[in-house]
Design an enzyme around this catalytic site. Structure first.
Site, mmCIF file in Angstrom:
data_model
loop_
_atom_site.group_PDB
_atom_site.id
_atom_site.type_symbol
_atom_site.label_atom_id
_atom_site.label_comp_id
_atom_site.label_asym_id
_atom_site.label_seq_id
_atom_site.Cartn_x
_atom_site.Cartn_y
_atom_site.Cartn_z
ATOM 1 N N ASP A 43 -9.009 12.549 63.367
ATOM 2 C CA ASP A 43 -8.934 11.117 63.600
ATOM 3 C C ASP A 43 -10.317 10.535 63.900
ATOM 4 O O ASP A 43 -11.141 11.162 64.585
ATOM 5 C CB ASP A 43 -7.998 10.856 64.783
ATOM 6 C CG ASP A 43 -7.893 9.395 65.141
ATOM 7 O OD1 ASP A 43 -7.305 8.637 64.353
ATOM 8 O OD2 ASP A 43 -8.424 9.014 66.212
ATOM 9 N N GLU A 69 -10.471 11.292 58.641
ATOM 10 C CA GLU A 69 -10.278 9.855 58.532
ATOM 11 C C GLU A 69 -11.636 9.173 58.682
ATOM 12 O O GLU A 69 -12.023 8.764 59.778
ATOM 13 C CB GLU A 69 -9.300 9.340 59.595
ATOM 14 C CG GLU A 69 -9.017 7.846 59.433
ATOM 15 C CD GLU A 69 -8.659 7.162 60.737
ATOM 16 O OE1 GLU A 69 -7.975 6.124 60.678
ATOM 17 O OE2 GLU A 69 -9.062 7.640 61.816
#
Length: 479
Positions: A246, A270
């Site tokens: 993330d 990400e």
């Protein structure tokens, strides 16, 4: 079992045609060159493999009902495997500051999978540790890998303490009575920026006061190095097979590389950036796959923002790193974002899926789209096409504002496909050069019953419905 479909050849249509100059003034489509009307036999797609399956994102923002999500997913695992999914991306599995309401992106205790009473709950939003372990076990029984969502930029939910490096109190105390009931990876202000060894982490855009300092040996040991680190515990004890990192904009690429060098496994980062050059550089620095935001934004521009399919003839990550580009049409963030340029409208979703499921890259299916009854059967058919015929080099055969035709050249043993996207209001046809000769073609997406014939030079007149698409390939010759 080989399935047979009956296709009726149409001799004339009083609908608009597609001309090379995109002039729709004609009222009659050209008559196709076809064999005698009759039965054609589709390819048995179970006999073909593209060498690539798809990943399922198994959640959306604020999933309901709280406490039951792991069990809900367990009931779907077998059907997802049957549909052609090979990996499950799970939501953040450990306790966040918001307790039973947390989606996990406010991480507090990296080792509380729903077994410690803290932040007002024992279970996480998704359920208990036992229910999670059952889900992972069932996934493995169905030959599915399970991907853990890893949030290591920031922490949340610690106790208040005086922080001499900020000269004020900060919520940076994590121990057995302050947001870290497991007692593993206790932290204090020295483990966050700034501290006695590090200045501010300029890459962090949020949670600045609880932004982990990855340069410290202590943090590295607990995150990935030692035997009971987050990475090794998730892999060896919980059974996770890979990682979704993330918000990697918040820490340096070497962190992901070090993690993967230590524990391995599939990974996807990400990196929210639509520039394919930036994404390519990150791949080369880390060795990780990345979400292909360049393709996502080109789809949004082509289908929504500018309504111009020539944007699909621009540079995208899958063109240079097809094996590292994880393509998608939606995720939990894009669907909750109020910015209209950060999501693809529902009426264009299936066209977007048709694009990513016929082009190179590793497609991700968004839970809410797949579980939408209006979309599911069509997405399943596209997954079948992807897993069987989406192979070989790509070539754009034609593109203008409302037509896009792309060929996958296939291999000596696989015929490949041609996708025809048409965003105009009416059915269109266009003559292109295929790799197939003396062969009847059909639309494996089942959106068209037209059955054109590829002549001995490969030339064929294809069709696509208005506001839709067709995926063409050859058929089994009749004996």
């Amino acid at each position: 079992m080989k399935t047979k479909l009956l296709y009726f050849f149409v001799t004339s249509f009083l609908i608009l045609s597609s001309c090379s100059n995109n002039d729709d003034s004609s009222t009659t489509l050209p008559e196709p060159t076809t064999p005698e009307a009759g039965e054609v036999t589709p390819l048995d797609l179970t006999k073909y493999e593209s060498g690539n399956n798809v990943m399922m994102q198994t959640f959306y923002w604020d999933v309901e009902p709280r406490g039951d999500w792991w069990d809900i997913l367990s009931e779907k695992v077998a059907s997802w495997a049957d549909a052609g999914v090979d990996r499950l991306w799970l939501p953040v599995a450990t306790k966040g500051q918001s307790g039973g309401y947390s989606m996990g992106y406010d991480p507090s205790d990296y080792f509380d999978f729903g077994e410690y009473e803290q932040h007002g709950t024992t279970e996480t939003r998704f359920g208990s540790r036992t229910e999670l372990e059952n889900l992972i076990k069932k996934a493995h029984e169905n030959n599915l890998e399970v991907i853990a969502d890893i949030v290591i930029n920031h922490n949340s939910g610690g106790g208040e303490e005086y922080n001499p490096y900020r000269d004020k109190n900060t919520y940076t105390l994590f121990d057995e009575t302050h947001g870290n009931a497991s007692g593993l990876f206790n932290r204090n202000y020295e483990n966050f920026y700034p501290n006695s060894t590090s200045n501010y982490d300029e890459g962090s855009l949020f949670y600045a006061e609880q932004n982990l300092d990855h340069n410290q040996d202590y943090v590295q040991n607990w995150l990935w190095k030692q035997d009971n680190s987050v990475a090794k515990y998730y892999k060896n004890t919980m059974g996770f097979d890979g990682w979704r990192f993330d918000y990697v904009l918040g820490y340096e690429p070497w962190v992901v590389k070090a993690w993967l060098d230590e524990v391995g496994g599939f990974s996807v980062a990400e990196l929210w950036d639509g520039n394919p050059v930036v994404l390519k550089k990150y791949i080369e620095e880390t060795g990780s796959n990345v979400f292909d935001f360049s393709t996502f934004y080109k789809l949004e521009e082509a289908l929504d923002r500018y309504e111009d399919l020539t944007y699909l003839d621009k540079e995208m990550l899958w063109q240079t790193y097809p094996e590292k580009a994880v393509t998608f049409t939606a995720n939990h963030d894009t669907e909750k974002d109020s910015n209209e340029d950060n999501f693809i409208m529902a009426e264009n979703k299936l066209i977007a899926y048709a694009y990513i499921l016929t082009h190179p890259g590793y497609p991700t299916i968004f839970y809410s789209d797949y579980e939408n009854e209006a979309f599911q059967e069509e997405i399943k058919q596209l997954i079948t096409i992807h897993n069987s015929l989406a192979i070989g080099e790509t070539e754009i055969l034609y593109v203008d504002a409302d037509e896009y035709i792309m060929k996958r050249k296939g291999t000596s043993e696989n015929p490949g496909l041609i996708i025809y996207i048409n965003t105009s209001d009416t059915t269109k046809r266009r003559t292109v050069k295929s790799n197939w000769i003396n062969s009847t073609l059909i639309d494996y997406s089942l959106n068209s019953t037209y059955a054109p014939y590829a002549k001995e030079d490969g030339e064929v007149n294809l069709e696509a419905p208005g506001k839709g698409y067709a995926v063409w390939s050859t058929t089994t010759p009749q004996e």
